[in-house]
Scaffold this active site. Structure first.
Site, short mmCIF file in Angstrom:
data_model
loop_
_atom_site.label_atom_id
_atom_site.label_comp_id
_atom_site.label_asym_id
_atom_site.label_seq_id
_atom_site.Cartn_x
_atom_site.Cartn_y
_atom_site.Cartn_z
N GLN A 247 -85.56 40.18 97.89
CA GLN A 247 -86.97 40.56 98.00
C GLN A 247 -87.17 42.06 97.79
O GLN A 247 -86.52 42.87 98.44
CB GLN A 247 -87.47 40.17 99.38
CG GLN A 247 -88.85 40.71 99.71
CD GLN A 247 -89.15 40.57 101.20
OE1 GLN A 247 -88.33 40.90 102.03
NE2 GLN A 247 -90.32 40.07 101.51
N GLY A 248 -88.05 42.39 96.87
CA GLY A 248 -88.31 43.81 96.59
C GLY A 248 -87.54 44.28 95.36
O GLY A 248 -87.79 45.36 94.83
#
Ligand code: 4AZ
Length: 296
Positions: A247-248
């Site tokens: 995530q990210g």
């Protein structure tokens, strides 16, 4: 409101929300609920699923947006000077790669529903929240065939309003040519400011993990419950898991040892899980599309 009432009200809201998410939009089987988890600026994430409990003929929504660089190590922006941080007023949302003075390549799911005025690109810094330069985006060119439900054609170009002056900490990455051949097992590098899934590993500094390209048919087989992987996708990671994007990291680069941009971080089931490699948009597939829209 009294604290007790407030607590009851909150748990009621949570219960109703869970019922709606599990009962209507997804599946509840043997206690496994595939809960789409909202994340800053994103819409859907599939987090938990009991693989054994799922019949093989149902197709699940593509899991994505659930973690950051896992199993990696800190690097300096001079080791990945093409890396950018895509930001909104709330801060970092995705990664991306400089492909020319005025152009950045990222993932379409990072720009979906956004307007150019709301986006900024941080270049030339090892930290996502400070340093380098923050540039404005003049135009988003999102792949016209991007499909949010199966994450196919997950490519977006960002046209910057100012030209980047290349230096040791900001420069373009080479795009693959039509005839380039990438082999299963070829080691690539994925970088980003995404989740490390380890509290002792900072996510303020850029991190990198080494992941080998994963056989396409096998990857499609592993992801068959999620609809498999298309020709616009390429997988990378280890069968035993341990190293992955998370995530990210979405939108960020997957680069070969020769310094060619092979993939754009796109999706996957969780992060660094055994048997579930990371799935990337295959840049070679979008080579003509990039040329047509940016001249690069
Ligand atoms: C993400 O949320 C994300 N493990 C990127 C890659 C993967 C999962 C999530 C693949 O940006």
């Amino acid at each position: 409101m009294h604290e007790n009432m407030l607590r009851k009200f909150t748990s009621c809201i949570v219960a109703v929300t869970l019922f709606v998410l599990c009962g209507f939009t997804t599946n509840v089987r043997a206690g496994a609920c595939i809960v789409p988890q909202p994340l800053k600026g994103q819409e859907m994430h599939v987090l938990r699923v009991d693989e054994d409990a799922l019949p093989s003929d149902i197709v699940l929504p593509r899991p994505r947006l659930d973690g950051r660089i896992v199993g990696g190590y800190k690097v300096n922006i001079t080791d990945a000077p093409h890396q950018i941080s895509l930001q909104t007023s709330g801060g970092h949302i995705c990664g991306g790669s400089i492909i020319a003075n005025r152009w950045v390549l990222t993932a379409a799911h990072c720009t979906a529903g956004k307007t150019a005025e709301k986006l900024k690109v941080r270049i030339g810094s090892s930290q996502e929240s400070t340093g380098g330069q923050l540039l404005r985006v003049k135009e988003i060119v999102q792949h016209e065939k991007f499909n949010y439900s199966n994450v196919d054609y997950d490519f977006s170009l960002l046209h910057l309003d100012k030209e980047i002056q290349y230096s040791d900490n900001k420069k373009a990455i080479k795009l693959p040519e039509e005839e380039d051949q990438f082999m299963d097992g070829d080691i690539c590098y994925v970088t980003g400011w995404g989740n490390t899934q380890n509290a002792s590993e900072s996510r303020q500094w850029l991190r990198q993990a080494e992941v080998p390209l994963f056989n396409h048919e096998l990857c499609s087989e592993k992801y068959k419950q999620f609809g498999g992987v298309t020709e616009r996708m390429v997988c990378a990671g280890y069968m035993e898991g341990g190293k992955d994007a998370c995530q990210g990291d979405s939108g960020g680069p997957l680069v070969s040892k020769d310094g060619v941009l092979v993939g754009v971080v796109s999706w996957g089931y969780g992060c660094a899980k055994p048997e579930y490699p990371g799935v990337y948009s295959r840049v070679q597939y979008a080579r003509d599309w990039v040329r047509k829209h940016s001249g690069v």
